[in-house]
Design a protein around this motif. Structure first.
Motif, PDB file in Angstrom:
ATOM      1  N   GLY A 246      48.744  49.299  91.974  1.00  0.00           N
ATOM      2  CA  GLY A 246      49.707  48.392  92.577  1.00  0.00           C
ATOM      3  C   GLY A 246      51.081  48.496  91.955  1.00  0.00           C
ATOM      4  O   GLY A 246      51.788  47.513  91.824  1.00  0.00           O
ATOM      5  N   GLY A 247      51.472  49.695  91.555  1.00  0.00           N
ATOM      6  CA  GLY A 247      52.813  49.878  91.009  1.00  0.00           C
ATOM      7  C   GLY A 247      52.914  49.477  89.569  1.00  0.00           C
ATOM      8  O   GLY A 247      53.724  48.646  89.213  1.00  0.00           O
ATOM      9  N   MET A 248      52.043  50.017  88.698  1.00  0.00           N
ATOM     10  CA  MET A 248      52.093  49.689  87.288  1.00  0.00           C
ATOM     11  C   MET A 248      52.147  50.959  86.460  1.00  0.00           C
ATOM     12  O   MET A 248      51.192  51.329  85.798  1.00  0.00           O
ATOM     13  N   PRO A 249      53.273  51.683  86.498  1.00  0.00           N
ATOM     14  CA  PRO A 249      53.330  52.963  85.789  1.00  0.00           C
ATOM     15  C   PRO A 249      53.150  52.819  84.295  1.00  0.00           C
ATOM     16  O   PRO A 249      52.767  53.743  83.621  1.00  0.00           O
ATOM     17  N   GLY A 250      53.406  51.658  83.764  1.00  0.00           N
ATOM     18  CA  GLY A 250      53.257  51.479  82.331  1.00  0.00           C
ATOM     19  C   GLY A 250      51.825  51.299  81.891  1.00  0.00           C
ATOM     20  O   GLY A 250      51.538  51.197  80.713  1.00  0.00           O
ATOM     21  N   MET A 251      50.893  51.206  82.849  1.00  0.00           N
ATOM     22  CA  MET A 251      49.504  50.952  82.499  1.00  0.00           C
ATOM     23  C   MET A 251      48.656  52.203  82.626  1.00  0.00           C
ATOM     24  O   MET A 251      47.468  52.149  82.894  1.00  0.00           O
ATOM     25  N   GLY A 252      49.261  53.364  82.451  1.00  0.00           N
ATOM     26  CA  GLY A 252      48.521  54.608  82.621  1.00  0.00           C
ATOM     27  C   GLY A 252      47.338  54.722  81.698  1.00  0.00           C
ATOM     28  O   GLY A 252      46.351  55.373  81.991  1.00  0.00           O
ATOM     29  N   GLY A 253      47.408  54.093  80.531  1.00  0.00           N
ATOM     30  CA  GLY A 253      46.318  54.187  79.575  1.00  0.00           C
ATOM     31  C   GLY A 253      45.055  53.510  80.032  1.00  0.00           C
ATOM     32  O   GLY A 253      44.007  53.658  79.421  1.00  0.00           O
ATOM     33  N   MET A 254      45.125  52.739  81.107  1.00  0.00           N
ATOM     34  CA  MET A 254      43.946  52.043  81.585  1.00  0.00           C
ATOM     35  C   MET A 254      43.270  52.802  82.714  1.00  0.00           C
ATOM     36  O   MET A 254      42.421  52.279  83.409  1.00  0.00           O
ATOM     37  N   GLY A 255      43.648  54.053  82.879  1.00  0.00           N
ATOM     38  CA  GLY A 255      43.102  54.819  83.985  1.00  0.00           C
ATOM     39  C   GLY A 255      41.605  54.988  83.926  1.00  0.00           C
ATOM     40  O   GLY A 255      40.952  55.248  84.916  1.00  0.00           O
ATOM     41  N   GLY A 256      41.018  54.855  82.729  1.00  0.00           N
ATOM     42  CA  GLY A 256      39.581  55.055  82.615  1.00  0.00           C
ATOM     43  C   GLY A 256      38.771  53.822  82.898  1.00  0.00           C
ATOM     44  O   GLY A 256      37.554  53.862  82.861  1.00  0.00           O
TER      45      GLY A 256
ATOM     46  N   GLU B 168      62.030  41.545  75.826  1.00  0.00           N
ATOM     47  CA  GLU B 168      63.163  42.368  75.408  1.00  0.00           C
ATOM     48  C   GLU B 168      62.958  42.981  74.029  1.00  0.00           C
ATOM     49  O   GLU B 168      63.331  44.124  73.773  1.00  0.00           O
ATOM     50  N   ASP B 169      62.345  42.229  73.104  1.00  0.00           N
ATOM     51  CA  ASP B 169      62.160  42.726  71.738  1.00  0.00           C
ATOM     52  C   ASP B 169      60.853  43.484  71.558  1.00  0.00           C
ATOM     53  O   ASP B 169      60.474  43.831  70.442  1.00  0.00           O
ATOM     54  N   GLU B 170      60.141  43.761  72.655  1.00  0.00           N
ATOM     55  CA  GLU B 170      58.877  44.486  72.566  1.00  0.00           C
ATOM     56  C   GLU B 170      58.897  45.759  73.399  1.00  0.00           C
ATOM     57  O   GLU B 170      57.859  46.280  73.785  1.00  0.00           O
ATOM     58  N   GLN B 171      60.082  46.285  73.666  1.00  0.00           N
ATOM     59  CA  GLN B 171      60.198  47.463  74.516  1.00  0.00           C
ATOM     60  C   GLN B 171      59.900  48.761  73.781  1.00  0.00           C
ATOM     61  O   GLN B 171      59.576  49.770  74.399  1.00  0.00           O
ATOM     62  N   GLU B 172      59.986  48.768  72.462  1.00  0.00           N
ATOM     63  CA  GLU B 172      59.788  49.982  71.689  1.00  0.00           C
ATOM     64  C   GLU B 172      58.395  50.551  71.944  1.00  0.00           C
ATOM     65  O   GLU B 172      57.391  49.873  71.783  1.00  0.00           O
ATOM     66  N   GLY B 173      58.342  51.793  72.354  1.00  0.00           N
ATOM     67  CA  GLY B 173      57.050  52.426  72.607  1.00  0.00           C
ATOM     68  C   GLY B 173      56.526  52.230  74.009  1.00  0.00           C
ATOM     69  O   GLY B 173      55.543  52.838  74.401  1.00  0.00           O
ATOM     70  N   ASP B 174      57.183  51.372  74.784  1.00  0.00           N
ATOM     71  CA  ASP B 174      56.734  51.177  76.171  1.00  0.00           C
ATOM     72  C   ASP B 174      57.125  52.392  77.007  1.00  0.00           C
ATOM     73  O   ASP B 174      58.260  52.844  76.980  1.00  0.00           O
TER      74      ASP B 174
ATOM     75  N   LYS C 211      72.808  48.808  78.170  1.00  0.00           N
ATOM     76  CA  LYS C 211      72.919  47.829  77.090  1.00  0.00           C
ATOM     77  C   LYS C 211      71.533  47.280  76.772  1.00  0.00           C
ATOM     78  O   LYS C 211      70.612  47.331  77.597  1.00  0.00           O
ATOM     79  N   ALA C 212      71.395  46.757  75.563  1.00  0.00           N
ATOM     80  CA  ALA C 212      70.081  46.309  75.094  1.00  0.00           C
ATOM     81  C   ALA C 212      69.663  44.988  75.731  1.00  0.00           C
ATOM     82  O   ALA C 212      68.469  44.723  75.889  1.00  0.00           O
ATOM     83  N   GLU C 213      70.640  44.176  76.104  1.00  0.00           N
ATOM     84  CA  GLU C 213      70.305  42.846  76.621  1.00  0.00           C
ATOM     85  C   GLU C 213      69.726  42.918  78.034  1.00  0.00           C
ATOM     86  O   GLU C 213      70.170  43.702  78.872  1.00  0.00           O
ATOM     87  N   TYR C 214      68.751  42.080  78.288  1.00  0.00           N
ATOM     88  CA  TYR C 214      68.179  41.942  79.627  1.00  0.00           C
ATOM     89  C   TYR C 214      69.130  41.160  80.530  1.00  0.00           C
ATOM     90  O   TYR C 214      69.927  40.348  80.071  1.00  0.00           O
ATOM     91  N   TRP C 215      68.986  41.407  81.821  1.00  0.00           N
ATOM     92  CA  TRP C 215      69.639  40.527  82.784  1.00  0.00           C
ATOM     93  C   TRP C 215      68.941  39.166  82.710  1.00  0.00           C
ATOM     94  O   TRP C 215      67.706  39.093  82.667  1.00  0.00           O
TER      95      TRP C 215
ATOM     96  N   SER D 134      52.944  41.727  85.690  1.00  0.00           N
ATOM     97  CA  SER D 134      52.158  42.943  85.496  1.00  0.00           C
ATOM     98  C   SER D 134      53.005  44.069  84.910  1.00  0.00           C
ATOM     99  O   SER D 134      52.480  45.017  84.332  1.00  0.00           O
ATOM    100  N   LYS D 135      54.327  43.981  85.064  1.00  0.00           N
ATOM    101  CA  LYS D 135      55.221  45.010  84.536  1.00  0.00           C
ATOM    102  C   LYS D 135      56.143  44.486  83.446  1.00  0.00           C
ATOM    103  O   LYS D 135      56.840  45.260  82.793  1.00  0.00           O
ATOM    104  N   TRP D 136      56.151  43.185  83.241  1.00  0.00           N
ATOM    105  CA  TRP D 136      57.129  42.599  82.327  1.00  0.00           C
ATOM    106  C   TRP D 136      56.793  42.917  80.870  1.00  0.00           C
ATOM    107  O   TRP D 136      55.643  42.855  80.446  1.00  0.00           O
ATOM    108  N   VAL D 137      57.828  43.251  80.100  1.00  0.00           N
ATOM    109  CA  VAL D 137      57.740  43.409  78.650  1.00  0.00           C
ATOM    110  C   VAL D 137      58.919  42.653  78.064  1.00  0.00           C
ATOM    111  O   VAL D 137      60.045  42.778  78.546  1.00  0.00           O
TER     112      VAL D 137
END
Length: 213
Positions: free
Chosen positions: A145-155, A125-131, A98-102, A120-123
């Protein structure tokens, strides 16, 4: 007596994609003794128990544990875990798409000081598109430290000489600034600070003190 470790959490939600319908839970506890780790995830609850500490680092070894019921059901067989030297990371699949967050992680609406939002991982609810965080099937939570969504910062670690700023040459930048004069461009929108010093006569000369009688 066992104490509660710090538990950080964030989430994603989706009505259609189960891979985006997950919880990120991190037991923020370094030097967990893997041989003592007892972790149990059921469709309705989660529990953790372990010893952690390192005498060689001057960190006292202590017993840690927690257990609570989850806000809604999850799917243990589609969830994963990873133990590192810094933390115990969990990727937990929510059962209902479902779309709603807990509204919270725990079933009971009680104040639990050891459970905190993982910003560090929070997005929102209305900003999830493209995450892309929830699409990491490999659950690679190492490195940052467990931030798979931050792959673009690898450089970021590899920025010697500020090479990431469009190839800007530091010496050329300093020359163009003319020493400290380059800062005048930021004096204000009207650009007063960018004028040449040639018209600035400076402060008037000090008058010579009259000799005392």
């Amino acid at each position: 007596m066992p104490v509660h470790p710090e538990v950080l959490w964030a989430q994603r939600s989706s009505e259609t994609d189960e891979k985006k319908n997950v919880l990120y839970v991190t037991v923020n506890l370094p030097d967990i003794k893997s041989e003592t780790l007892q972790y149990n995830l059921t469709p309705t609850s989660i529990s953790f128990k372990a010893k952690a500490g390192d005498a060689s680092k001057g960190i006292e070894e202590r017993d840690y544990e927690f257990a609570f019921d989850l806000y809604e059901e999850v799917v243990p067989e589609e969830s994963s875990q990873k133990l590192t030297s810094r933390s115990f990371n969990l990727l937990i699949r929510k059962k209902e798409k479902k779309a709603e967050y807990w509204p919270r992680l725990t079933k009971e609406k009680i104040r639990t000081q050891f459970i905190k939002t993982d910003f560090s991982k929070w997005v929102d609810e209305d900003e999830q598109e493209g995450d892309q965080a929830a699409l990491d099937d490999d659950f690679d939570m190492g490195g940052m430290g467990g931030m798979p969504g931050m792959g673009g910062m690898g450089g970021m670690p590899g920025m010697p000489g500020m090479g990431g700023m469009g190839g800007m040459d530091l010496d050329a930048m300093l020359k163009s600034m003319g020493g400290a004069g380059g800062a005048s461009d930021e004096a204000g929108p009207s650009g007063e600070g960018a004028e040449s010093d040639s018209d600035d006569e400076g402060p008037p000369p000090l008058e010579e003190a009259e000799p005392k009688a």
